[in-house]
Design an enzyme around this catalytic site. Structure first.
Site, short mmCIF file in Angstrom:
data_model
loop_
_atom_site.label_atom_id
_atom_site.label_comp_id
_atom_site.label_asym_id
_atom_site.label_seq_id
_atom_site.Cartn_x
_atom_site.Cartn_y
_atom_site.Cartn_z
N ASP A 186 0.84 -1.20 0.00
CA ASP A 186 0.00 0.00 0.00
C ASP A 186 0.87 1.25 0.00
OD1 ASP A 186 -2.16 -1.69 0.22
OD2 ASP A 186 -2.28 -1.49 2.41
N1 URA Z 1 -1.26 -5.97 3.85
C1 URA Z 1 -1.74 -4.71 3.87
O1 URA Z 1 -2.76 -4.44 4.47
N2 URA Z 1 -1.07 -3.77 3.20
C2 URA Z 1 0.12 -3.99 2.56
O2 URA Z 1 0.69 -3.06 2.00
C3 URA Z 1 0.61 -5.29 2.56
C4 URA Z 1 -0.09 -6.28 3.21
#
Ligand code: URA
Length: 240
Positions: A106
């Protein structure tokens, strides 16, 4: 392999720009099969030609594999009209190599992100069938409990319909803000955040610290990258 211009071959290592390659050749520092080559426009087969720069043999690789320590604020995409992508953290010569992120973190997640232009291996690593472990360091609002660990281990079923594979929650500190390591064998959208939200322990901070047998290199500062070693690439191949 098809022949390529000498400056392109040198630049593909990420060590020099094309302009720098040209300058090195002009100064007589680049040799191919023992003979100095002063024109970077000459073409060679990078897999068979013995190229050296300043007396050092060039280690040419057909594909590029990079470990990036992703900072928050960058999208795991190759291009996006909405903001900076992880490719913006690489030098221009590498940006020309059709690299893409192996999976997504993310925008606000930090840590280990691999980038490559080797589609076959990248897709095999991401395949849900392979179950390559991904380990995250997480800080949550709220006190994590053994019950949370059991729920992760049992395989959570989320209200939004996501059925998660069994996962590992290892509590490091259990306080109002808790710390833990989470190990997932899959990588669904926002998965760590969704699983912890379902336990009413929203994620405050998330960092990926390992993928398969590959830990985030502690020498890499946030935003920095390095090439994977031959051994590390072999380890990835062994996973699939
Ligand atoms: N899980 C999440 O919630 N975000 C990420 O970036 C990676 C795994």
């Amino acid at each position: 392999m098809a022949k390529e211009r000498l400056d392109k071959i040198l630049a593909s290592t990420g060590k020099w720009s094309r302009r720098e390659a040209k300058e090195l050749a002009r100064r007589g520092l680049v040799s191919v099969d023992g003979a100095a080559i002063r024109s970077v426009e000459e073409k060679f087969d990078p897999e068979t030609a013995e190229i050296s720069v300043n007396g050092q043999a060039l280690c040419y690789r057909r594909y590029t594999w990079i470990m990036l320590n992703k900072p928050a604020g960058y999208l795991s995409a190759t291009e996006d009209g909405r903001g900076a992508t992880v490719l913006d953290l690489l030098p221009r010569e590498l940006q020309r190599q059709a690299l893409f992120p192996v999976g997504r973190l993310d925008k606000d997640t930090e840590g280990l992100l691999l980038l490559t232009n080797e589609g076959g291996l990248a897709h095999a690593l991401l395949s849900p069938k392979r179950h390559v472990d991904k380990v995250y360091y997480v800080r949550t609002a709220g006190r994590l409990t053994e019950e949370d660990c059991r729920a992760f281990a049992a395989g959570m079923s989320l209200e939004d319909g996501l059925q998660c594979l069994p996962a590992r929650l290892e509590i490091l500190t259990a306080e109002e803000v808790s710390e833990a390591h989470v190990t997932l064998r899959e990588g669904k959208f926002h998965q760590v955040k969704r699983m912890l939200a379902a336990r009413e322990k929203p994620v405050l901070y998330l960092e990926r610290i390992r993928m398969g047998g590959l830990p985030l290199d502690p020498e890499l500062s946030r935003g920095a990258f390095r090439f994977l070693t031959e051994e590390e690439i072999e380890e990835l191949r062994a996973l699939v």
